[in-house]
Write a protein that holds these residues in place. Structure first.
Motif, PDB file in Angstrom:
ATOM      1  N   UNK A 195      -5.797  -4.699 114.207  1.00 15.35           N
ATOM      2  CA  UNK A 195      -6.681  -3.840 115.000  1.00 15.35           C
ATOM      3  C   UNK A 195      -5.932  -2.559 115.301  1.00 15.35           C
ATOM      4  N   UNK A 196      -6.530  -1.433 114.984  1.00 14.58           N
ATOM      5  CA  UNK A 196      -5.864  -0.157 115.174  1.00 14.58           C
ATOM      6  C   UNK A 196      -6.887   0.890 115.546  1.00 14.58           C
ATOM      7  N   UNK A 197      -6.409   1.949 116.190  1.00 13.24           N
ATOM      8  CA  UNK A 197      -7.298   3.081 116.463  1.00 13.24           C
ATOM      9  C   UNK A 197      -7.553   3.902 115.201  1.00 13.24           C
ATOM     10  N   UNK A 198      -6.788   3.622 114.148  1.00 13.83           N
ATOM     11  CA  UNK A 198      -6.980   4.314 112.872  1.00 13.83           C
ATOM     12  C   UNK A 198      -8.022   3.570 112.048  1.00 13.83           C
ATOM     13  N   UNK A 251      10.305   5.291 118.013  1.00 13.28           N
ATOM     14  CA  UNK A 251       9.708   4.012 117.644  1.00 13.28           C
ATOM     15  C   UNK A 251       8.707   3.500 118.673  1.00 13.28           C
ATOM     16  N   UNK A 252       8.598   4.168 119.823  1.00 13.27           N
ATOM     17  CA  UNK A 252       7.886   3.544 120.937  1.00 13.27           C
ATOM     18  C   UNK A 252       6.727   4.347 121.520  1.00 13.27           C
ATOM     19  N   UNK A 253       6.779   5.676 121.468  1.00 14.29           N
ATOM     20  CA  UNK A 253       5.733   6.461 122.118  1.00 14.29           C
ATOM     21  C   UNK A 253       5.805   6.318 123.632  1.00 14.29           C
ATOM     22  N   UNK A 254       4.654   6.481 124.303  1.00 12.89           N
ATOM     23  CA  UNK A 254       4.547   6.230 125.730  1.00 12.89           C
ATOM     24  C   UNK A 254       5.457   7.081 126.598  1.00 12.89           C
ATOM     25  N   UNK A 255       5.931   6.475 127.701  1.00  4.00           N
ATOM     26  CA  UNK A 255       6.692   7.262 128.680  1.00  4.00           C
ATOM     27  C   UNK A 255       8.051   7.687 128.135  1.00  4.00           C
ATOM     28  N   UNK A 296       4.856   3.373 117.596  1.00  3.73           N
ATOM     29  CA  UNK A 296       4.442   3.616 118.982  1.00  3.73           C
ATOM     30  C   UNK A 296       4.198   2.274 119.658  1.00  3.73           C
ATOM     31  N   UNK A 297       5.225   1.409 119.634  1.00  2.00           N
ATOM     32  CA  UNK A 297       5.054   0.019 120.031  1.00  2.00           C
ATOM     33  C   UNK A 297       4.593  -0.129 121.475  1.00  2.00           C
ATOM     34  N   UNK A 298       4.878   0.844 122.325  1.00  4.02           N
ATOM     35  CA  UNK A 298       4.485   0.720 123.730  1.00  4.02           C
ATOM     36  C   UNK A 298       2.975   0.668 123.901  1.00  4.02           C
ATOM     37  N   UNK A 299       2.230   1.154 122.922  1.00  3.28           N
ATOM     38  CA  UNK A 299       0.774   1.200 123.058  1.00  3.28           C
ATOM     39  C   UNK A 299       0.037   0.203 122.165  1.00  3.28           C
ATOM     40  N   UNK A 300       0.751  -0.564 121.355  1.00  2.00           N
ATOM     41  CA  UNK A 300       0.081  -1.432 120.383  1.00  2.00           C
ATOM     42  C   UNK A 300      -0.808  -2.479 121.043  1.00  2.00           C
ATOM     43  N   UNK A 301      -0.371  -3.011 122.180  1.00  2.73           N
ATOM     44  CA  UNK A 301      -1.136  -4.072 122.838  1.00  2.73           C
ATOM     45  C   UNK A 301      -1.888  -3.574 124.066  1.00  2.73           C
TER      46      UNK A 301
END
Length: 351
Positions: free
Chosen positions: A60-63, A236-240, A260-265
């Motif tokens: 599941x992805x926003x893409x 590797x993480x995105x977010x803050x 952008x692992x911080x936003x995956x879930x």
């Protein structure tokens, strides 16, 4: 001869974190009958699963699927991941029973798999008796992403200050060592979760400094560690963490976005308060996929394997291998998102 196998099927696409049990479970374990081999195919017994946070976007992805960089996993299909398998039957002149093969991302969470021989990579022995599992990590997608992100997407140079997030993970730990040992960067700073992981990033991987993103003083610690600001940020993480890094980039600095692992879930959009820094400081942000550089893969792997053979890159603690039955695979994969691993996380499949 027909073969049956247990395999995990995607049954529900998650909107937040994947659900591991109950009526809304993301995956379901089923027994399937595999099709007979066609010419050019092999039947493999899975030895190892590659656990990667990026697999979350396969389900599941926003893409939109047609814009995704590899085929996604439809509902009702087996969950995919990189695998190492032992050939037990072959309808290809390339492989025979007993050969070990790897598939980067088209293997499945199954005990047995049917693979197209043309898409498999044969696994040669590694120097110094290094375990073959490194073909799924340091000498696989993780190592290739680390190298190409630094050298090509990030345009890193020896005189640069480089910051790498998820520095204790599979890709980040390789990126730290490549930046320090191969590139010879002036200053390499890791970002990791927890003081123990930060100590490992400094003492074992060679980073000049490592910042704990879980600390309440993270932003202040990051500023103190980058007094001359940052030339290259490997994200590797995105977010803050990305938001804080935007305030530390030099004018015309480069951000290589690997994940952008911080936003995956999360079902919430990523919030960046410091987005205008990109305009003000003319920051270059480039997303990349290691698959874009497969024409350079042989040369890159030769360099990485050589560096491991002569001791410049240390792989001894760069893997977390969990022995488990297939029933445990979703739980092991999900442990990535709570930081259970150090370096690459692999499942050694037992029956």
């Amino acid at each position: 001869m027909a073969h049956t196998t247990k395999q995990w099927i995607l049954t529900n696409k998650p909107t937040g974190a994947p659900v591991l049990s109950g009526p809304d479970a993301t995956f379901k374990l089923e027994t399937a009958t595999l099709p007979a081999l066609k010419e050019g195919q092999v039947l493999g017994k899975v030895r190892y699963f590659s656990n990667d946070t990026g697999l979350r976007n396969f389900i599941q992805s926003t893409v939109a699927p047609e814009r995704f960089y590899v085929p996604t996993v439809p509902v009702g299909s087996p969950m995919r991941s990189g695998i190492i398998a032992e050939v037990i039957e072959s309808a290809s002149p390339t492989y025979k029973a007993g050969d070990l093969v790897m598939d980067f991302h088209l293997g499945t969470w199954s005990e047995l798999v049917v693979l197209d021989a043309a898409l498999c990579q044969p696994l040669a022995p590694l120097p110094n008796n290094l375990p073959i599992t490194h073909w799924l990590g340091a000498f696989g997608a993780s190592g290739l992403a680390a190298y190409t992100g630094l050298y090509f997407a990030g345009q890193a140079k020896p005189e640069d200050t480089i910051v790498i997030s998820a520095a204790a993970g599979a890709t980040g730990s390789m990126a730290v060592q490549i930046a320090v040992k191969l590139l010879g960067a002036k200053r390499v700073i890791g970002i990791a979760g927890g003081e123990e992981k930060c100590a490992w990033v400094k003492e074992q991987l060679g980073a000049h400094e490592c910042i704990n993103y879980k600390s309440p003083t993270f932003v202040e610690d990051l500023k103190a560690a980058t007094p001359d600001e940052v030339d290259v940020y490997f994200d590797n993480v995105g977010g803050h963490v990305l938001d804080a890094m935007l305030t530390r980039m030099k004018k015309n600095g480069n951000v290589a976005v690997c994940g952008a692992v911080s936003s995956y879930n999360s079902d919430e959009p990523m919030a960046l308060k410091n987005w205008f820094e990109i305009i003000s400081m003319r920051i270059n942000i480039r997303g990349f996929i290691m698959l874009d550089y497969m024409d350079k893969a042989a040369a890159i792997l030769g360099e990485l394997i050589g560096a491991a053979a002569d001791g410049r890159i240390k792989l001894g603690e760069g893997e977390t291998v969990v022995e488990a039955k297939i029933e445990q695979q979703p739980e092991i994969w999900m442990s990535l998102f709570t930081g259970a691993n150090q370096g690459k996380l692999l499942t050694k499949l037992i029956v």
